[in-house]
Motif scaffolding. Structure first.
Motif, PDB file in Angstrom:
ATOM      1  N   ARG A  70       0.873  -1.181   0.000  1.00  0.00           N
ATOM      2  CA  ARG A  70       0.000   0.000   0.000  1.00  0.00           C
ATOM      3  C   ARG A  70       0.900   1.218   0.000  1.00  0.00           C
ATOM      4  NH1 ARG A  70      -4.157   0.136   4.606  1.00  0.00           N
ATOM      5  NH2 ARG A  70      -4.687   2.045   3.482  1.00  0.00           N
ATOM      6  N   ASN A  71       0.691   2.094  -0.970  1.00  0.00           N
ATOM      7  CA  ASN A  71       1.485   3.318  -1.097  1.00  0.00           C
ATOM      8  C   ASN A  71       2.985   3.039  -1.066  1.00  0.00           C
ATOM      9  OD1 ASN A  71      -0.853   4.973  -1.234  1.00  0.00           O
ATOM     10  ND2 ASN A  71      -1.057   4.751   0.968  1.00  0.00           N
ATOM     11  N   GLY A  72       3.409   1.951  -1.705  1.00  0.00           N
ATOM     12  CA  GLY A  72       4.818   1.608  -1.820  1.00  0.00           C
ATOM     13  C   GLY A  72       5.431   0.871  -0.652  1.00  0.00           C
ATOM     14  N   ALA A  73       4.660   0.668   0.424  1.00  0.00           N
ATOM     15  CA  ALA A  73       5.183  -0.026   1.610  1.00  0.00           C
ATOM     16  C   ALA A  73       4.517  -1.398   1.739  1.00  0.00           C
ATOM     17  CB  ALA A  73       4.911   0.800   2.865  1.00  0.00           C
ATOM     18  N   PRO A  74       5.260  -2.411   2.185  1.00  0.00           N
ATOM     19  CA  PRO A  74       4.666  -3.736   2.384  1.00  0.00           C
ATOM     20  C   PRO A  74       3.479  -3.656   3.335  1.00  0.00           C
ATOM     21  CG  PRO A  74       7.041  -3.820   2.645  1.00  0.00           C
ATOM     22  CD  PRO A  74       6.671  -2.362   2.543  1.00  0.00           C
ATOM     23  N   TYR A  75       2.475  -4.486   3.040  1.00  0.00           N
ATOM     24  CA  TYR A  75       1.243  -4.468   3.849  1.00  0.00           C
ATOM     25  C   TYR A  75       0.920  -5.858   4.307  1.00  0.00           C
ATOM     26  CZ  TYR A  75      -3.704  -3.768   4.932  1.00  0.00           C
ATOM     27  OH  TYR A  75      -4.926  -3.723   5.542  1.00  0.00           O
TER      28      TYR A  75
END
Length: 75
Positions: A70-75
């Motif tokens: 999400r938004n470039g960060a792992p989720y």
């Protein structure tokens, strides 16, 4: 008339939500990206895995494989 076709494909770094090679309960692997403000529809016949795909994407089921960000960060 509005242009409804996206010109650029969302990447893991630019997408608000990105699934890469996601697999859940025998469904997949699937990859897709959703840009901020974009509306996406998932459709298919009964038993095609729509529910499993969305539950894996939003955390109700654990992904068996793949990367979710999400938004470039792992989720």
């Amino acid at each position: 008339a509005a242009n409804v076709c996206r010109k650029e494909i969302a990447t893991p770094d630019t997408a608000a939500l990105y699934v890469q090679d996601g697999s859940v309960d025998g469904i997949g692997p699937v990859s897709f990206g959703v840009a901020a403000g974009e509306v996406v529809g998932i459709f298919g016949l009964l038993g095609s895995g729509r529910t499993e795909l969305l539950e894996g994407t939003f955390g109700n089921r654990k992904l068996a494989a793949g990367v979710l960000s999400r938004n470039g960060a792992p989720y």
